[in-house]
Write an enzyme that holds these catalytic residues in place. Structure first.
Site, PDB file in Angstrom:
ATOM      1  N   LYS A  10      42.960  65.795  93.123  1.00 50.90           N
ATOM      2  CA  LYS A  10      43.789  66.595  92.194  1.00 50.90           C
ATOM      3  C   LYS A  10      44.311  67.837  92.900  1.00 50.90           C
ATOM      4  CE  LYS A  10      40.655  70.142  91.481  1.00 50.90           C
ATOM      5  NZ  LYS A  10      40.781  71.471  92.094  1.00 50.90           N
ATOM      6  N   ASP A  64      34.661  69.938  86.670  1.00 46.48           N
ATOM      7  CA  ASP A  64      35.926  69.207  86.843  1.00 46.48           C
ATOM      8  C   ASP A  64      35.801  67.712  86.517  1.00 46.48           C
ATOM      9  OD1 ASP A  64      37.120  71.480  87.765  1.00 46.48           O
ATOM     10  OD2 ASP A  64      37.195  70.868  89.870  1.00 46.48           O
TER      11      ASP A  64
HETATM   12  O1  C5P Z   1      30.782  73.192  87.692  1.00 46.65           O
HETATM   13  P1  C5P Z   1      30.741  73.153  89.182  1.00 46.65           P
HETATM   14  O2  C5P Z   1      29.375  72.808  89.698  1.00 46.65           O
HETATM   15  O3  C5P Z   1      31.817  72.304  89.774  1.00 46.65           O
HETATM   16  O4  C5P Z   1      31.052  74.637  89.666  1.00 46.65           O
HETATM   17  C1  C5P Z   1      30.745  75.078  90.978  1.00 46.65           C
HETATM   18  C2  C5P Z   1      30.602  76.604  90.983  1.00 46.65           C
HETATM   19  O5  C5P Z   1      31.891  77.210  90.802  1.00 46.65           O
HETATM   20  C3  C5P Z   1      29.743  77.182  89.890  1.00 46.65           C
HETATM   21  O6  C5P Z   1      28.390  77.217  90.274  1.00 46.65           O
HETATM   22  C4  C5P Z   1      30.316  78.576  89.738  1.00 46.65           C
HETATM   23  O7  C5P Z   1      29.830  79.450  90.732  1.00 46.65           O
HETATM   24  C5  C5P Z   1      31.805  78.376  90.021  1.00 46.65           C
HETATM   25  N1  C5P Z   1      32.597  78.177  88.787  1.00 46.65           N
HETATM   26  C6  C5P Z   1      32.838  79.251  87.946  1.00 46.65           C
HETATM   27  N2  C5P Z   1      33.597  79.085  86.816  1.00 46.65           N
HETATM   28  C7  C5P Z   1      34.122  77.873  86.519  1.00 46.65           C
HETATM   29  C8  C5P Z   1      33.890  76.764  87.358  1.00 46.65           C
HETATM   30  C9  C5P Z   1      33.127  76.951  88.490  1.00 46.65           C
HETATM   31  O8  C5P Z   1      32.377  80.380  88.205  1.00 46.65           O
HETATM   32  N3  C5P Z   1      34.869  77.736  85.425  1.00 46.65           N
END
Ligand code: C5P
Length: 295
Positions: A12, A137
């Site tokens: 993406k 995501d």
């Molecule tokens: O949800 P995911 O594990 O993909 O997110 C990775 C990191 O990105 C999270 O641990 C966080 O530090 C940051 N993040 C965030 N806000 C979001 C998505 C991700 O702070 N909306």
């Protein structure tokens, strides 16, 4: 034993990404338009007696419970109440830790495949909930196409596929840690220079010129060491005729919108010739749409 299932998992780009502050759970409230592109990883899942196991053609990736695919399989098996195991074979083509969502897309592919194999009656809503627990995501990749994503990114509203846009994606060889990018930002900085309504009108117009002018990613304000290269690549894309260019996710991938695929390919050749040999380059199209068209 069920037959093996092969699944294509697209990358993406974030056409638009704004932040609306930090939440109590440590995540950031985001408003983003994500768009799948025709660059794919491939997954083959094969039922096995008991264990979840994984192999991957990319030596740098863990193949145990640290991998999102492994966690997706475990979560779905648990939700479906299944005792069997699965062997996951992953062929990586999407650059890793690059802002293109490859790991999340692979996990969504495992969820789609295993639902078909083990839990055909599981609702899309339940699958979305399992996906959101594994990563912000992942719900988007259960649907694909063009979507407006809010909350942590896990609340997905599909947007009509207005057009197929040509894109040129460039990834410099710098691994980026998403948490560090978010941590170095002022989550309530100045209002975005591009208004959300204007962006949504541009994406719905089907006009690559309008879309190119309205691309926006607030994460470009981060202070990571990859930003020098991101800025250089954006200038390069614009200097070679892209209609707009932006960073994808937390970077370091940069993409440009072009008026057609020939243009994207022409710019791709120029990048390969004129910039570092380490850059990954993909010239392709958006709008490969919904999950049922990803197989
Ligand atoms: O949800 P995911 O594990 O993909 O997110 C990775 C990191 O990105 C999270 O641990 C966080 O530090 C940051 N993040 C965030 N806000 C979001 C998505 C991700 O702070 N909306």
């Amino acid at each position: 034993m069920k037959h093996p299932i092969a699944i294509r998992c697209p990358a993406k780009v974030n056409l638009y990404l704004d932040l609306k502050g930090k939440r109590d759970d440590g995540y950031h409230e985001i408003r983003t338009v994500m768009q799948t592109v025709d660059l794919y990883d491939e997954i083959i899942i094969k039922e096995s007696p008991r264990e979840i196991s994984m192999e991957c053609d990319h030596a740098g990736l863990p193949t145990d419970e640290r991998n999102l695919c492994w966690r997706a399989a475990d979560a779905l098996r648990h939700a479906a109440g299944v005792q069997r195991g699965v062997r996951i074979h992953l062929v990586k083509r999407i650059p890793i830790a690059a802002g293109l969502g490859g790991g999340s897309s692979d996990a969504a592919g495992v969820l789609r495949g295993l639902r078909e194999m083990w839990a055909p009656d599981m609702s899309s809503r339940e699958l979305d909930e399992i996906a959101a627990k594994i990563g912000s995501d992942i719900p988007f990749f259960l649907h694909g196409g063009t979507a407006f994503c809010t909350g942590r990114g896990e609340t997905v509203r599909a947007l009509p596929d207005a057009a197929a846009y040509a894109v040129i994606v460039v990834t410099p060889p710098i691994a980026v840690a998403t948490p560090e990018v978010y941590a170095s930002l002022d989550p309530l900085g100045a209002p975005p220079p591009v208004r959300e309504e204007d962006f949504l009108r541009a994406v719905a117009s089907g006009d690559p010129r309008k879309l190119g002018q309205e691309l926006y990613n607030r994460l470009e304000a981060n202070r990571g060491r990859h930003m020098g290269e991101v800025k250089k690549l954006k200038l390069f894309l614009m200097g070679h005729g892209a209609l707009g260019a932006s960073m994808s996710g937390s970077g370091p991938s940069v993409f440009g919108i072009t008026k057609n695929l020939d243009e994207a390919q022409r710019i791709g050749r120029a990048i390969r010739k004129e910039t570092g040999a380490g850059n990954f380059v993909h010239a392709g199209m958006t709008n490969i749409a919904a999950a049922d068209r990803m197989r």
